[in-house]
Each structure stands twice: as structure tokens, then as C-alpha cells.
Design a protein around this motif. Structure first.
Motif, PDB file in Angstrom:
ATOM      1  N   PHE A  27       0.827  -1.204   0.000  1.00  0.00           N
ATOM      2  CA  PHE A  27       0.000   0.000   0.000  1.00  0.00           C
ATOM      3  C   PHE A  27       0.864   1.257   0.000  1.00  0.00           C
ATOM      4  CE2 PHE A  27      -2.430   3.286   2.285  1.00  0.00           C
ATOM      5  CZ  PHE A  27      -3.478   3.422   1.403  1.00  0.00           C
ATOM      6  N   ASP A  28       1.939   1.246   0.816  1.00  0.00           N
ATOM      7  CA  ASP A  28       2.847   2.400   0.850  1.00  0.00           C
ATOM      8  C   ASP A  28       3.517   2.619  -0.505  1.00  0.00           C
ATOM      9  OD1 ASP A  28       2.209   2.942   3.475  1.00  0.00           O
ATOM     10  OD2 ASP A  28       3.929   1.826   4.315  1.00  0.00           O
ATOM     11  N   GLN A  29       3.901   1.542  -1.153  1.00  0.00           N
ATOM     12  CA  GLN A  29       4.513   1.670  -2.485  1.00  0.00           C
ATOM     13  C   GLN A  29       3.509   2.231  -3.489  1.00  0.00           C
ATOM     14  OE1 GLN A  29       5.920  -2.204  -3.511  1.00  0.00           O
ATOM     15  NE2 GLN A  29       7.726  -2.097  -2.171  1.00  0.00           N
ATOM     16  N   GLN A  30       2.284   1.762  -3.420  1.00  0.00           N
ATOM     17  CA  GLN A  30       1.262   2.265  -4.332  1.00  0.00           C
ATOM     18  C   GLN A  30       0.956   3.734  -4.071  1.00  0.00           C
ATOM     19  OE1 GLN A  30      -2.099  -0.311  -3.819  1.00  0.00           O
ATOM     20  NE2 GLN A  30      -1.277  -1.894  -5.215  1.00  0.00           N
ATOM     21  N   ARG A  31       0.920   4.109  -2.806  1.00  0.00           N
ATOM     22  CA  ARG A  31       0.646   5.494  -2.463  1.00  0.00           C
ATOM     23  C   ARG A  31       1.750   6.413  -2.988  1.00  0.00           C
ATOM     24  NH1 ARG A  31      -0.082   7.135   3.647  1.00  0.00           N
ATOM     25  NH2 ARG A  31       1.435   5.496   3.613  1.00  0.00           N
ATOM     26  N   ARG A  32       3.006   5.960  -2.893  1.00  0.00           N
ATOM     27  CA  ARG A  32       4.116   6.766  -3.419  1.00  0.00           C
ATOM     28  C   ARG A  32       4.049   6.865  -4.950  1.00  0.00           C
ATOM     29  NH1 ARG A  32       7.323   4.069   0.732  1.00  0.00           N
ATOM     30  NH2 ARG A  32       7.660   2.420  -0.790  1.00  0.00           N
ATOM     31  N   ALA A  33       3.538   5.841  -5.597  1.00  0.00           N
ATOM     32  CA  ALA A  33       3.487   5.809  -7.053  1.00  0.00           C
ATOM     33  C   ALA A  33       2.236   6.460  -7.617  1.00  0.00           C
ATOM     34  CB  ALA A  33       3.571   4.366  -7.537  1.00  0.00           C
ATOM     35  N   ARG A  34       1.322   6.913  -6.783  1.00  0.00           N
ATOM     36  CA  ARG A  34       0.072   7.511  -7.249  1.00  0.00           C
ATOM     37  C   ARG A  34       0.317   8.780  -8.035  1.00  0.00           C
ATOM     38  NH1 ARG A  34      -3.428   7.393  -1.996  1.00  0.00           N
ATOM     39  NH2 ARG A  34      -3.385   5.158  -1.813  1.00  0.00           N
ATOM     40  N   ARG A  35      -0.516   8.994  -9.045  1.00  0.00           N
ATOM     41  CA  ARG A  35      -0.393  10.201  -9.858  1.00  0.00           C
ATOM     42  C   ARG A  35      -1.442  11.239  -9.495  1.00  0.00           C
ATOM     43  NH1 ARG A  35      -0.227   7.246 -15.520  1.00  0.00           N
ATOM     44  NH2 ARG A  35       0.915   5.491 -14.751  1.00  0.00           N
ATOM     45  N   GLY A  36      -2.414  10.884  -8.813  1.00  0.00           N
ATOM     46  CA  GLY A  36      -3.483  11.822  -8.500  1.00  0.00           C
ATOM     47  C   GLY A  36      -4.048  11.539  -7.125  1.00  0.00           C
ATOM     48  N   PRO A  37      -5.165  12.159  -6.814  1.00  0.00           N
ATOM     49  CA  PRO A  37      -5.748  11.990  -5.475  1.00  0.00           C
ATOM     50  C   PRO A  37      -6.396  10.631  -5.263  1.00  0.00           C
ATOM     51  CG  PRO A  37      -7.148  13.382  -6.804  1.00  0.00           C
ATOM     52  CD  PRO A  37      -5.905  13.112  -7.614  1.00  0.00           C
ATOM     53  N   THR A  38      -6.691   9.920  -6.348  1.00  0.00           N
ATOM     54  CA  THR A  38      -7.351   8.620  -6.171  1.00  0.00           C
ATOM     55  C   THR A  38      -6.364   7.500  -6.439  1.00  0.00           C
ATOM     56  OG1 THR A  38      -8.031   8.602  -8.474  1.00  0.00           O
ATOM     57  CG2 THR A  38      -9.579   9.534  -6.902  1.00  0.00           C
ATOM     58  N   PRO A  39      -6.475   6.413  -5.733  1.00  0.00           N
ATOM     59  CA  PRO A  39      -5.558   5.292  -5.969  1.00  0.00           C
ATOM     60  C   PRO A  39      -5.913   4.596  -7.273  1.00  0.00           C
ATOM     61  CG  PRO A  39      -7.178   4.695  -4.331  1.00  0.00           C
ATOM     62  CD  PRO A  39      -7.397   6.150  -4.641  1.00  0.00           C
ATOM     63  N   GLU A  40      -4.902   4.024  -7.898  1.00  0.00           N
ATOM     64  CA  GLU A  40      -5.141   3.278  -9.126  1.00  0.00           C
ATOM     65  C   GLU A  40      -5.384   1.830  -8.757  1.00  0.00           C
ATOM     66  OE1 GLU A  40      -2.133   3.844 -12.041  1.00  0.00           O
ATOM     67  OE2 GLU A  40      -2.077   5.992 -11.716  1.00  0.00           O
ATOM     68  N   ILE A  41      -6.548   1.343  -9.133  1.00  0.00           N
ATOM     69  CA  ILE A  41      -6.917  -0.025  -8.823  1.00  0.00           C
ATOM     70  C   ILE A  41      -7.194  -0.724 -10.141  1.00  0.00           C
ATOM     71  CG2 ILE A  41      -8.596  -1.490  -7.676  1.00  0.00           C
ATOM     72  CD1 ILE A  41      -9.056   0.832  -5.723  1.00  0.00           C
ATOM     73  N   PHE A  42      -6.623  -1.881 -10.302  1.00  0.00           N
ATOM     74  CA  PHE A  42      -6.778  -2.628 -11.528  1.00  0.00           C
ATOM     75  C   PHE A  42      -7.445  -3.962 -11.207  1.00  0.00           C
ATOM     76  CE2 PHE A  42      -2.979  -0.020 -12.007  1.00  0.00           C
ATOM     77  CZ  PHE A  42      -3.319   0.698 -13.142  1.00  0.00           C
ATOM     78  N   PHE A  43      -8.444  -4.283 -11.985  1.00  0.00           N
ATOM     79  CA  PHE A  43      -9.151  -5.539 -11.820  1.00  0.00           C
ATOM     80  C   PHE A  43      -8.920  -6.382 -13.061  1.00  0.00           C
ATOM     81  CE2 PHE A  43     -11.561  -2.560  -9.214  1.00  0.00           C
ATOM     82  CZ  PHE A  43     -11.593  -3.233  -8.012  1.00  0.00           C
TER      83      PHE A  43
END
Length: 167
Positions: A27-43
Motif C-alpha cells: 500500500f505504501d509503495q502504491q501510495r508513493r506511485a500515485r499520480r493523482g488523489p485517487t488510488p489506481e486499482i486494476f481488476f
């Protein structure tokens, strides 16, 4: 048996903590890699489109045929214009090359006329003949192209009227 249950419970807790730690780090890695205010979730979604059949649309086919013909004509016209443009440029270069060649030929012709005039100068020919020991011909030395001998005496000029004028 209570000791076995405690060992099993502790193992589950440790496993849960390791999953929690792993999820927290991801989660911390994803938060650092985020480009905007919303998290990127892939299904991941598996779709099977093998049973889908495209319906034939005659109107669409007609439109595509007309569009293809129009684009083909436009391409043909553009290529014709480009061909004419490059041909005219090539012709311009060829004309300039020919003009330059004509100018060189004129200059060469002028040089040849000057050289001919210089070489055919009677004074020059007479001077060279005297250097070679030549003198004016004696009577009977000159042979004409028709085979007759020329005498060096005075010749009376004759005028012959062409037979076509007499008729």
C-alpha cells in the motif's frame, strides 16, 4: 490439548501479521506511485468474445466503399500534382543545362572562327611558304581539279547565262 491450540493460534496471528505487514508495504509503495488523489486499482476480468458474430451492415459497407473511392481519387490527384511539379523542376534544370551547353558551343564556335581567320590569312600563308622555300608557281606547274593545266596568263572573264533563263 490447550497447548496445541495456543501454538496454532500463535501461528495464525504471526501469519496474519506478516500478511498485514506485506499489505502495508505494498500500500505504501502504491501510495508513493500515485499520480493523482485517487488510488489506481486494476481488476482482471476474463471475457470470452469467441461467440460474438459481427452483423453485416450493407449501409456501412456502402459508406466505406464510397470513402475508399474518394480517398483513392484524392490520392491520385495529389500524386498527379506532385509528379507534374517534380517534372517541371526537372525540366527547368534540363533547360538550364542546355542553355549552358549552347553558350559553351557558341564560345567554341567563335574561337574556331577566330582560329580559322588567323590560319587563312594570306600574308601568313605567304610568309610560311617563303620560309619553306616556296615561290610563285611557274607556268604549267598548277594542275586544276578537272585535270587541265592552268596557264598563268591573263584570263578573260566569261558570263554564261543559264539555260533555264533563256527559255
Amino acid at each position: 490439548m490447550p497447548a496445541v491450540g495456543m501454538v496454532a493460534g500463535r501461528a495464525q496471528r504471526e501469519r496474519a501479521e506478516s500478511f498485514r505487514d506485506h499489505n502495508r508495504s505494498v500500500f505504501d509503495q502504491q501510495r508513493r506511485a500515485r499520480r493523482g488523489p485517487t488510488p489506481e486499482i486494476f481488476f482482471t476480468k476474463h471475457l470470452d468474445n469467441s461467440r460474438i458474430v459481427k452483423a453485416d451492415d450493407p449501409e456501412r459497407r456502402k459508406e466505406m466503399r464510397q470513402f475508399t473511392i474518394a480517398m483513392g481519387m484524392l490520392f491520385f490527384l495529389v500524386m498527379t500534382y506532385v509528379w507534374q511539379h517534380f517534372s517541371s523542376i526537372e525540366m527547368g534544370y534540363a533547360i538550364e543545362a542546355k542553355k549552358l551547353q549552347v553558350e559553351h558551343m557558341r564560345e567554341e564556335n567563335r574561337q574556331l572562327h577566330l582560329s580559322e581567320a588567323q590560319l587563312s590569312d594570306p600574308d601568313r600563308i605567304d610568309r610560311i611558304a617563303r620560309q619553306l622555300g616556296l615561290d610563285t608557281p611557274q607556268p604549267g606547274q598548277v594542275v586544276r581539279p578537272d585535270g587541265s593545266f592552268a596557264n598563268n596568263g591573263p584570263v578573260l572573264a566569261e558570263a554564261q547565262v543559264p539555260s533555264a533563263v533563256l527559255r
